[in-house]
Write an enzyme that holds these catalytic residues in place. Structure first.
Site, short mmCIF file in Angstrom:
data_model
loop_
_atom_site.label_atom_id
_atom_site.label_comp_id
_atom_site.label_asym_id
_atom_site.label_seq_id
_atom_site.Cartn_x
_atom_site.Cartn_y
_atom_site.Cartn_z
N CYS A 278 0.73 -1.33 -0.18
CA CYS A 278 0.10 -0.03 0.04
C CYS A 278 0.98 1.19 -0.02
CB CYS A 278 -0.94 -0.03 1.11
SG CYS A 278 -2.42 1.13 1.18
N HIS B 113 -4.60 -4.75 0.07
CA HIS B 113 -4.24 -5.43 1.31
C HIS B 113 -4.62 -6.78 1.55
CE1 HIS B 113 -3.34 -1.81 4.08
NE2 HIS B 113 -3.81 -1.01 3.11
N GLU C 63 -3.90 -8.89 3.42
CA GLU C 63 -4.56 -9.47 4.64
C GLU C 63 -6.14 -9.06 5.08
OE1 GLU C 63 -2.75 -5.26 5.05
OE2 GLU C 63 -2.53 -7.06 4.00
#
Length: 652
Positions: free
Chosen positions: A539, A626, A628
């Site tokens: 990011c 992202h 995650e």
């Protein structure tokens, strides 16, 4: 349960001792009495006496305790107040309702401290100046409903508590806490964090449906549940609370739901997160200060944004009431001696010096309509004020008529089924999980053989977004030995010596190197590239990497905060969650750039806009999204591919 002492409430009303009344189930009320002490830090909460014997403590934790984590706030000096329990009485709700006072309490000079137009203007500024400039995905800004109360304060507290018992439903805790100079009475719908027998639970609630006149119906609720704004708002707070769970739980946390939280005037959507931890419950509470549903995300920057846009301190609003109860296990298996039950201090009326204060806030996201958020604060305030009888109460219609009522119009309304049991509603709720990452929905068993990168190590550099805790948890599932290091404490030696550096996400404009954080993150990325050592950038760090490769950085017309997209990542389609306001951008159709001289850099970008999703080159790989996030259905597989690319030997 004990017999009810009929003069008990009369004694309490005299104000002779501090006390707390708590209803945590449908049948009983707990009365706690004891001694009050104010402490400075969560670690100072006195869970044992001078002889080392565990004791029960109820703590009111104000918002200002975020200072313990180095976060910004307006510091009003609100005390971290502890009621050390020396007396406990349990009796039925029926007995409480029969004995508690019920005469209405009049309010004078009632109204919001910030008028509707001014609050709508705050919403516009937050969307434009904060979300629009990459400072975060969502923020909660409060306003206060205030009034003067001339009645006796303790009697008022008992009256309001009785009204909440009778007229509010669906609360996690209904409570009244009366200590010298301060009274809090509320019906919180949301458990922030609990720890029982080593299992930590969090309960993110978001999305607010204001019941229409006459009550909610399947049709009106269906329209709410189909709202993109409300759905994404819930997903974002789940992501934020998973960051906390991954910090305190060895197994990272698993989500279940979604469910409905149905209350008298409002209905919310919620998930439940669970994981295992052996931490002291005070440390669990510290690491989870405070719920993103009442602050925003990322958490640290949300506190800064709150300080910019709220002119006054929060007091206890968005803090917690934390009940620490000694465990009775004979063998504690090395775990804490206390369980923790901590609801968020929302939907609460505060009374001090003859003034009532009911703080309420709205969650502001990129889709927010300023007047819609104004209406949400009115609805939340009305939920409290109506329940305590300060304003006229609605007479809600049954949510869904039971079978008996369909035949017999005289069947009691109380028998109505919850809306959540309606098949259409249940199906609509369940369908949300099809968008989410299976990794966080399923039990997270240790990978066979230790994972594809077993025996290798990495450091994750945290740039003030605790998505890094989730990222580290996933990297461990890939077999890596992982340590998280904050940007301000990572040394050049750590950067040089690490087998793999994962340079993490964070808020802010990557084009502005004026802040120490942004300068240091640029140094981290540049140093690893200069050494040719394995690097994965996520990011913000992906944007910094792209800038170093000569790729232009631009601001998006509409921020991608909590946006799920399916994109091509080097020949494979991947469903990924995005939280970005800025993007690297190349000419449409670009798949490679000659940025390193001898070797080319591969570019995965949108074929129309040229927005760069990922980069891959000698010794490095990066991703804009992202992996995650719960929104990244293909997160684990894509992360494995990027780590493998970064760790691959660099060929001449």
């Amino acid at each position: 349960m004990t017999g009810f002492p009929h003069d008990l409430f009369a004694e309490l009303a005299q104000g002779a001792l501090p006390f707390a009344l708590i209803a945590r189930d449908a049948e009983t009320v707990e009365l706690l009495t004891g001694d009050v002490a104010d402490v400075d830090l969560l670690a100072d909460i006195p869970l044992v006496d001078a002889a080392g014997v565990p004791r029960e403590v109820l703590a009111l934790v104000p918002f200002r305790q975020v200072r313990e984590r180095g976060f910004a706030c307006h510091d009003d000096g609100a005390p971290l107040r502890c009621l050390t329990v020396t007396g406990r009485t349990v009796f039925s709700r029926v007995e409480a309702l029969a004995q508690l006072p019920s005469a209405p309490v009049a309010l004078q000079g009632a109204g919001f401290d910030i008028d509707d137009e001014a609050y709508a203007d705050i919403v516009r500024r937050v969307i434009a100046d904060e979300i629009g400039r990459g400072e975060g995905a969502n923020f909660v800004i409060r306003r206060d409903f205030t009034a003067v109360v001339d009645a006796d304060p303790v009697t008022t507290a008992l009256t309001w508590f009785r009204a909440l018992l009778e007229h509010e439903r669906g609360a996690y805790w209904t409570f009244a806490v009366v200590t010298p100079g301060h009274i809090a009475v509320g019906a919180s719908p949301e458990a922030h964090v609990s720890a029982r027998d080593g299992v930590v639970t969090m309960n993110p609630i978001s999305g607010t449906f204001r019941h229409p006149v006459g009550g909610a119906t399947v049709e009106t609720l269906t329209e709410f549940l189909r709202s993109t704004k409300e759905t994404e708002e819930l997903f974002m707070v789940v992501d934020e609370e998973l960051k906390m769970m991954s910090a305190v739980c060895s197994d990272g946390g698993r989500i279940t739901g979604p469910h409905l939280k149905e209350m008298s005037r409002l209905t919310h959507t919620e998930y439940v997160l669970r994981g295992r931890s052996r931490l002291d419950p005070r440390e669990i509470l510290r690491e989870t200060m405070f719920a993103p549903t009442v602050t925003g995300s990322p958490m640290q920057n949300a506190c800064t944004v709150i300080t910019r846009h709220e002119a006054s301190p929060r007091g206890y609003y968005s803090g917690v009431a934390a009940l620490f109860t000694p465990r009775t296990d004979e063998i504690l298996r090395g775990e804490s001696t206390h369980d923790l039950d901590a609801p968020i201090l929302i939907r609460t009326a505060y009374l001090a010096d003859g003034r009532l204060r009911v703080p309420v806030g709205a969650t502001l996201v990129r889709h927010s309509d300023p007047y819609g958020e104004v209406g949400e604060t009115h609805g939340k305030a009305a939920g409290v004020l109506g329940a305590i009888g300060a304003i006229p109460r609605d007479r809600p219609a049954p949510a869904v008529l039971p079978v008996a009522a369909a035949i017999d119009e005289d069947a009691p309304a109380a028998a109505a089924r919850p809306l959540g049991s309606d098949p259409e509603i249940a199906s609509l709720l369940a369908s949300r999980n099809a968008r989410l990452a299976a990794f966080w929905l399923n039990p997270q068993a240790a990978p066979e053989g230790g994972g594809p990168f077993a025996g290798r190590s990495a450091i994750v550099v945290d740039a003030e977004d605790r998505f890094t805790t989730m990222l580290a948890h996933q990297l461990r599932h890939l077999g890596l030995d992982v340590a998280i290091v904050p940007w301000g404490r990572v040394s050049d030696e750590q950067i040089d010596d690490a087998e793999l550096v994962v340079s993490g996400p964070g808020p802010g404009d990557p084009r502005d190197p004026s802040t120490p954080r942004m300068r240091r993150m640029r140094e981290v990325v540049a140093r690893r590239r200069a050494e040719g050592r394995p690097l994965v950038a996520v990011c913000l760090s992906h944007q910094i990497l792209a800038d170093g490769l000569g790729i232009a950085l631009v601001s998006l017309d509409k921020p991608h905060q909590g946006l799920q997209k399916t994109v091509d990542v080097f020949g494979e389609q991947a469903s990924i969650g995005f939280y970005n306001t800025f993007t690297a951008r190349v000419p449409a159709g670009t798949t490679r750039i000659d940025a390193t001289g001898a070797q080319e850099v591969q570019v995965a970008a949108d074929p129309v806009t040229g927005d760069v999703f990922a980069l891959r080159g000698p010794g490095f790989a990066s991703i804009q999204g992202h992996l995650e996030s719960i929104l990244s259905r293909d997160g684990m597989l894509t992360l494995e591919r990027l780590v493998a690319a970064a760790l691959s030997p660099v060929t001449a």
